[in-house]
Design a protein around this motif. Structure first.
Motif, PDB file in Angstrom:
ATOM      1  N   GLY A   9      14.773  78.145 -23.818  1.00  0.00           N
ATOM      2  CA  GLY A   9      14.392  77.127 -22.854  1.00  0.00           C
ATOM      3  C   GLY A   9      15.497  76.098 -22.744  1.00  0.00           C
ATOM      4  O   GLY A   9      16.534  76.204 -23.388  1.00  0.00           O
ATOM      5  N   ARG A  13      15.116  69.589 -20.187  1.00  0.00           N
ATOM      6  CA  ARG A  13      14.088  69.593 -19.139  1.00  0.00           C
ATOM      7  C   ARG A  13      12.726  69.407 -19.804  1.00  0.00           C
ATOM      8  O   ARG A  13      11.813  70.199 -19.635  1.00  0.00           O
ATOM      9  CB  ARG A  13      14.127  70.906 -18.344  1.00  0.00           C
ATOM     10  CG  ARG A  13      15.376  71.154 -17.520  1.00  0.00           C
ATOM     11  CD  ARG A  13      15.630  70.140 -16.425  1.00  0.00           C
ATOM     12  NE  ARG A  13      14.569  70.024 -15.458  1.00  0.00           N
ATOM     13  CZ  ARG A  13      14.591  70.569 -14.246  1.00  0.00           C
ATOM     14  NH1 ARG A  13      15.619  71.270 -13.860  1.00  0.00           N
ATOM     15  NH2 ARG A  13      13.584  70.389 -13.428  1.00  0.00           N
ATOM     16  N   ARG A  14      12.625  68.380 -20.611  1.00  0.00           N
ATOM     17  CA  ARG A  14      11.417  67.948 -21.314  1.00  0.00           C
ATOM     18  C   ARG A  14      10.662  69.124 -21.957  1.00  0.00           C
ATOM     19  O   ARG A  14      11.162  69.724 -22.892  1.00  0.00           O
ATOM     20  CB  ARG A  14      10.556  67.099 -20.401  1.00  0.00           C
ATOM     21  CG  ARG A  14      11.275  65.783 -20.029  1.00  0.00           C
ATOM     22  CD  ARG A  14      10.453  64.811 -19.252  1.00  0.00           C
ATOM     23  NE  ARG A  14       9.122  64.587 -19.728  1.00  0.00           N
ATOM     24  CZ  ARG A  14       8.738  63.549 -20.488  1.00  0.00           C
ATOM     25  NH1 ARG A  14       9.606  62.656 -20.863  1.00  0.00           N
ATOM     26  NH2 ARG A  14       7.484  63.418 -20.842  1.00  0.00           N
ATOM     27  N   ASP A  15       9.483  69.467 -21.457  1.00  0.00           N
ATOM     28  CA  ASP A  15       8.651  70.472 -22.109  1.00  0.00           C
ATOM     29  C   ASP A  15       9.254  71.874 -22.092  1.00  0.00           C
ATOM     30  O   ASP A  15       8.822  72.739 -22.853  1.00  0.00           O
ATOM     31  CB  ASP A  15       7.257  70.500 -21.479  1.00  0.00           C
ATOM     32  CG  ASP A  15       6.476  69.214 -21.696  1.00  0.00           C
ATOM     33  OD1 ASP A  15       6.944  68.340 -22.463  1.00  0.00           O
ATOM     34  OD2 ASP A  15       5.384  69.075 -21.104  1.00  0.00           O
ATOM     35  N   ASP A  16      10.260  72.125 -21.281  1.00  0.00           N
ATOM     36  CA  ASP A  16      10.910  73.433 -21.277  1.00  0.00           C
ATOM     37  C   ASP A  16      11.599  73.699 -22.617  1.00  0.00           C
ATOM     38  O   ASP A  16      11.890  74.845 -22.956  1.00  0.00           O
ATOM     39  CB  ASP A  16      11.924  73.534 -20.129  1.00  0.00           C
ATOM     40  CG  ASP A  16      12.364  74.962 -19.871  1.00  0.00           C
ATOM     41  OD1 ASP A  16      11.516  75.877 -19.940  1.00  0.00           O
ATOM     42  OD2 ASP A  16      13.554  75.177 -19.605  1.00  0.00           O
ATOM     43  N   ALA A  57       8.262  77.956 -23.582  1.00  0.00           N
ATOM     44  CA  ALA A  57       7.288  77.117 -22.888  1.00  0.00           C
ATOM     45  C   ALA A  57       6.676  77.920 -21.745  1.00  0.00           C
ATOM     46  O   ALA A  57       7.328  78.778 -21.165  1.00  0.00           O
ATOM     47  CB  ALA A  57       7.970  75.869 -22.338  1.00  0.00           C
ATOM     48  N   LEU A  59       4.306  77.553 -18.044  1.00  0.00           N
ATOM     49  CA  LEU A  59       3.913  76.630 -16.994  1.00  0.00           C
ATOM     50  C   LEU A  59       2.396  76.530 -16.833  1.00  0.00           C
ATOM     51  O   LEU A  59       1.896  75.578 -16.257  1.00  0.00           O
ATOM     52  CB  LEU A  59       4.513  77.064 -15.649  1.00  0.00           C
ATOM     53  CG  LEU A  59       6.026  77.036 -15.550  1.00  0.00           C
ATOM     54  CD1 LEU A  59       6.502  77.742 -14.288  1.00  0.00           C
ATOM     55  CD2 LEU A  59       6.509  75.600 -15.566  1.00  0.00           C
ATOM     56  N   GLY A 108       3.450  73.880 -21.479  1.00  0.00           N
ATOM     57  CA  GLY A 108       4.137  72.643 -21.169  1.00  0.00           C
ATOM     58  C   GLY A 108       3.583  72.053 -19.882  1.00  0.00           C
ATOM     59  O   GLY A 108       2.910  72.743 -19.112  1.00  0.00           O
ATOM     60  N   ASP A 110       5.405  68.935 -18.271  1.00  0.00           N
ATOM     61  CA  ASP A 110       6.407  68.124 -17.575  1.00  0.00           C
ATOM     62  C   ASP A 110       7.768  68.774 -17.770  1.00  0.00           C
ATOM     63  O   ASP A 110       8.293  68.813 -18.882  1.00  0.00           O
ATOM     64  CB  ASP A 110       6.411  66.700 -18.143  1.00  0.00           C
ATOM     65  CG  ASP A 110       7.385  65.770 -17.433  1.00  0.00           C
ATOM     66  OD1 ASP A 110       8.208  66.254 -16.624  1.00  0.00           O
ATOM     67  OD2 ASP A 110       7.327  64.564 -17.693  1.00  0.00           O
ATOM     68  N   PHE A 111       8.343  69.283 -16.678  1.00  0.00           N
ATOM     69  CA  PHE A 111       9.614  70.005 -16.746  1.00  0.00           C
ATOM     70  C   PHE A 111      10.716  69.241 -16.010  1.00  0.00           C
ATOM     71  O   PHE A 111      11.703  69.820 -15.574  1.00  0.00           O
ATOM     72  CB  PHE A 111       9.446  71.425 -16.197  1.00  0.00           C
ATOM     73  CG  PHE A 111       8.560  72.276 -17.074  1.00  0.00           C
ATOM     74  CD1 PHE A 111       9.108  73.132 -18.012  1.00  0.00           C
ATOM     75  CD2 PHE A 111       7.181  72.194 -16.986  1.00  0.00           C
ATOM     76  CE1 PHE A 111       8.301  73.900 -18.842  1.00  0.00           C
ATOM     77  CE2 PHE A 111       6.356  72.953 -17.806  1.00  0.00           C
ATOM     78  CZ  PHE A 111       6.926  73.815 -18.737  1.00  0.00           C
TER      79      PHE A 111
END
Length: 140
Positions: A9, A13-16, A57, A59, A108, A110-111
């Motif tokens: 990931g 890109r935050r939660d990625d 992660a 979506l 996750g 928030d990407f």
């Protein structure tokens, strides 16, 4: 049993970055590999393991999900991303090896750009950590 954990990931890109962040929390006697995406040339690396657990992660879906990967002989020439199923196929075709592949998906939310995980993703990361610890203990 020789085990490889592959976290993939984009940690920017935050939660990625959930898959990569989970590897930072694992303190077991397993090898780890962090990548931004899976590519077919990783077959050369994964062929030497009995088991490969991919962590990524997701979506959508459950907070965490875990499944065994079955080979899927497809070829995606127009994409940079190689699915786990295709990587297993490449490993068999190129090297005659078929390690057990598993995918641990962590939900996750928030990407967007950034390095901090969302609050819900942090909760899911903790659940994933407890799960993977239990799984690794059960097979050792």
């Amino acid at each position: 049993m020789k085990i490889l954990l592959v976290g993939f990931g984009n940690p920017y890109r935050r939660d990625d970055g959930l898959g990569i962040k989970l590897l930072d929390l694992i303190n077991y006697n397993v090898e780890k590999m962090k990548v931004q995406e899976l590519t077919f040339d990783m077959a050369e690396t994964v062929k030497d393991y009995d088991m490969v657990i991919f962590v990524d992660a997701s979506l959508e879906g459950d907070e965490i999900s875990f499944r065994k990967i079955q080979e899927e002989p497809t070829f995606s020439p127009l994409t940079h991303h190689t699915p786990c199923e295709e990587l297993l196929s490449w490993t068999r075709v190129l090297y005659g090896k078929t390690p057990e592949f598993y995918l641990l998906s962590i939900r996750g939310y928030d990407f967007d750009f950034g390095e901090e995980l969302s609050d819900k993703a942090k909760e899911n990361l903790e659940k994933a950590l407890e799960f993977i610890k239990g799984f690794l203990e059960s097979i050792s």
